[in-house]
Enzyme design. Structure first.
Site, PDB file in Angstrom:
ATOM      1  N   LYS A 111       4.607 -18.035   9.743  1.00  0.00           N
ATOM      2  CA  LYS A 111       6.051 -18.301   9.654  1.00  0.00           C
ATOM      3  C   LYS A 111       6.297 -19.812   9.713  1.00  0.00           C
ATOM      4  O   LYS A 111       7.058 -20.357   8.923  1.00  0.00           O
ATOM      5  CB  LYS A 111       6.752 -17.604  10.822  1.00  0.00           C
ATOM      6  CG  LYS A 111       8.241 -17.675  10.772  1.00  0.00           C
ATOM      7  CD  LYS A 111       8.820 -16.289  10.636  1.00  0.00           C
ATOM      8  CE  LYS A 111      10.296 -16.360  10.356  1.00  0.00           C
ATOM      9  NZ  LYS A 111      10.918 -15.060  10.321  1.00  0.00           N
ATOM     10  N   LYS A 191      -3.701  -9.065  -0.004  1.00  0.00           N
ATOM     11  CA  LYS A 191      -3.605  -7.886   0.863  1.00  0.00           C
ATOM     12  C   LYS A 191      -2.355  -7.093   0.503  1.00  0.00           C
ATOM     13  O   LYS A 191      -1.289  -7.685   0.332  1.00  0.00           O
ATOM     14  CB  LYS A 191      -3.514  -8.352   2.328  1.00  0.00           C
ATOM     15  CG  LYS A 191      -3.340  -7.233   3.328  1.00  0.00           C
ATOM     16  CD  LYS A 191      -2.696  -7.712   4.631  1.00  0.00           C
ATOM     17  CE  LYS A 191      -1.466  -6.886   4.913  1.00  0.00           C
ATOM     18  NZ  LYS A 191      -1.029  -6.666   6.249  1.00  0.00           N
ATOM     19  N   LYS A 194       4.069  -4.710   2.510  1.00  0.00           N
ATOM     20  CA  LYS A 194       5.484  -4.534   2.179  1.00  0.00           C
ATOM     21  C   LYS A 194       6.114  -5.872   1.851  1.00  0.00           C
ATOM     22  O   LYS A 194       6.899  -6.005   0.928  1.00  0.00           O
ATOM     23  CB  LYS A 194       6.215  -3.947   3.396  1.00  0.00           C
ATOM     24  CG  LYS A 194       6.500  -2.481   3.312  1.00  0.00           C
ATOM     25  CD  LYS A 194       7.022  -1.953   4.637  1.00  0.00           C
ATOM     26  CE  LYS A 194       5.916  -1.839   5.662  1.00  0.00           C
ATOM     27  NZ  LYS A 194       6.183  -1.075   6.861  1.00  0.00           N
TER      28      LYS A 194
HETATM   29  P1  ADP Z   1       2.708  -4.409   6.146  1.00  0.00           P
HETATM   30  O1  ADP Z   1       1.747  -5.578   6.079  1.00  0.00           O
HETATM   31  O2  ADP Z   1       2.853  -3.750   4.826  1.00  0.00           O
HETATM   32  O3  ADP Z   1       4.033  -4.783   6.786  1.00  0.00           O
HETATM   33  P2  ADP Z   1       2.121  -3.203   8.680  1.00  0.00           P
HETATM   34  O4  ADP Z   1       1.863  -4.536   9.294  1.00  0.00           O
HETATM   35  O5  ADP Z   1       3.367  -2.481   9.081  1.00  0.00           O
HETATM   36  O6  ADP Z   1       2.033  -3.330   7.092  1.00  0.00           O
HETATM   37  O7  ADP Z   1       0.863  -2.290   8.981  1.00  0.00           O
HETATM   38  C1  ADP Z   1       0.823  -1.025   9.615  1.00  0.00           C
HETATM   39  C2  ADP Z   1      -0.645  -0.588   9.720  1.00  0.00           C
HETATM   40  O8  ADP Z   1      -1.231  -0.520   8.426  1.00  0.00           O
HETATM   41  C3  ADP Z   1      -1.520  -1.583  10.521  1.00  0.00           C
HETATM   42  O9  ADP Z   1      -2.519  -0.869  11.242  1.00  0.00           O
HETATM   43  C4  ADP Z   1      -2.157  -2.418   9.451  1.00  0.00           C
HETATM   44  O10 ADP Z   1      -3.372  -2.993   9.861  1.00  0.00           O
HETATM   45  C5  ADP Z   1      -2.364  -1.387   8.336  1.00  0.00           C
HETATM   46  N1  ADP Z   1      -2.348  -2.057   7.038  1.00  0.00           N
HETATM   47  C6  ADP Z   1      -1.278  -2.681   6.463  1.00  0.00           C
HETATM   48  N2  ADP Z   1      -1.607  -3.197   5.262  1.00  0.00           N
HETATM   49  C7  ADP Z   1      -2.927  -2.892   5.071  1.00  0.00           C
HETATM   50  C8  ADP Z   1      -3.851  -3.146   4.017  1.00  0.00           C
HETATM   51  N3  ADP Z   1      -3.487  -3.804   2.920  1.00  0.00           N
HETATM   52  N4  ADP Z   1      -5.121  -2.709   4.159  1.00  0.00           N
HETATM   53  C9  ADP Z   1      -5.505  -2.027   5.276  1.00  0.00           C
HETATM   54  N5  ADP Z   1      -4.682  -1.746   6.305  1.00  0.00           N
HETATM   55  C10 ADP Z   1      -3.405  -2.168   6.212  1.00  0.00           C
END
Ligand code: ADP
Ligand code: TRP
Length: 323
Positions: A111, A191, A194
């Site tokens: 950030k 990666k 969202k």
């Molecule tokens: P985002 O990055 O889409 O906001 P979150 O941080 O809410 O996703 O992640 C929720 C769960 O999903 C966590 O355990 C995170 O490690 C896993 N996760 C999110 N994106 C990935 C990814 N691209 N590959 C593997 N695991 C992921």
């Protein structure tokens, strides 16, 4: 072993990275372990500033949990904010958490690197996450690779608290990162997330999923030429194939003659077929919101029974309250 994890209700859909990195492991682990899976609504306050939207997203994550196969007879499913004691433990932990530790956290550093100012909530986010894990004396925390740092911080904070107030107060947890899907790539090769707009939503319409799959980055290698399989398209494809299928398909890619368009079409069909039973379950559940709420009520009761004595022991050791 006690297993715990959570996902933030920070949008109206979960994506296949969330599923393969996190949810799929929760479902597998419930067979053999005691497991708590919560909806991290307090955490989502850093990103979502609209209460009505948060309620909606929270409902949506609850549906996703059940649709993906979490069984409320085994897993304790609950809303983080239904056990507000976690915020108290977070305070206790924050008093032994060095500033330097939090300054190294990726979410906060990113950030600042983007030139944005951070709120205290974002800065203190790993402490609240540590409280989530420690309040339930969790042994194992299944998460994607991006969350590993947070679990390591939690270990550090637990050790400091134990060292200060009593060695057996808190259980020092281990992260559990899935080998083959630690970091699922998004359609642009970064990666899947969202917040990057590169995600393939698990339960979107066929049309939307098709659009996302067709937009996966590829290079301009002609159809006849051999293809590099260490690329996002092949990586995504292989997450929905067996080891044998992968061997055969990658060999074909190495020989040339396999077009990216065909790989995308095949991936699309695999994706749709894979998530179809879950989609059906989700639709059926969405029509029964009371049942979903009952699951959360039951889950929070069982989770609270674990949390209360842990917090009380920490309060006593720290000389808080009546004694
Ligand atoms: P985002 O990055 O889409 O906001 P979150 O941080 O809410 O996703 O992640 C929720 C769960 O999903 C966590 O355990 C995170 O490690 C896993 N996760 C999110 N994106 C990935 C990814 N691209 N590959 C593997 N695991 C992921
Ligand atoms: N920070 C996690 C994420 O963004 C969500 C989360 C909050 C979590 N508390 C947790 C994950 C405790 C595991 C354990 O995905």
């Amino acid at each position: 072993m006690r297993v715990l994890s959570g996902i933030q209700p920070s949008g109206d859909y979960l994506h296949i990275g969330n599923y393969l990195g996190a949810l799929r492991q929760f479902v597998a682990l419930q067979e053999e372990h005691e497991i708590l899976v919560f909806i991290a609504d307090y955490h989502s306050m850093n990103a979502v500033r609209d209460g009505a939207a948060r309620r909606e997203f929270t409902r949506s994550v609850a549906l996703d949990y059940l649709a993906c196969g979490l069984d409320p007879a085994r897993a304790m499913l609950f809303r983080q904010s239904d056990i507000p004691e976690v915020a108290e433990l977070s305070w206790l932990l924050s008093t032994v958490t060095p500033m330097g530790l939090l300054e190294r956290a990726h979410a906060y550093k990113d950030k600042l690197a983007q030139g944005q100012s951070a709120d205290h909530g974002l800065f203190a986010y790993p402490v609240l996450q540590a409280a989530d894990i420690l309040l339930y004396r969790s042994d194992l925390v299944p998460v994607g690779q991006d969350q590993k740092q947070h679990v390591e911080m939690c270990r550090d904070i637990a050790q400091r608290f134990n060292h200060t107030y009593g060695e057996d107060l808190l259980v020092v947890p281990e992260p559990l990162i899935p080998e083959e899907a630690a970091l699922v790539p998004g359609t642009d090769g970064r990666k899947m997330s969202k917040s990057y707009g590169n995600a393939i939503a698990m339960f979107a319409s066929r049309k939307e999923i098709k659009k996302a799959v067709m937009s996966i980055v590829t290079d301009s290698t002609p159809v006849e030429a051999p293809k590099d399989t260490a690329t996002p398209l092949f990586q995504l494809w292989s997450l929905f194939a067996s080891a044998d299928e992968k061997r055969e398909f990658f060999a074909r890619a190495g020989e040339g003659g396999l077009g990216y368009g065909d790989v995308k079409k095949d991936l699309l069909e695999r994706l749709l077929a894979y998530f179809e039973p879950m989609r059906e379950r989700r639709e059926a559940l969405a029509a029964r919101p009371d049942e979903v709420e009952d699951v959360l009520v039951d889950g929070v009761q069982r989770a609270r029974a674990i949390a209360t004595p842990v917090l009380e022991a920490c309060r006593q050791a720290a000389g808080l309250g009546r004694g």
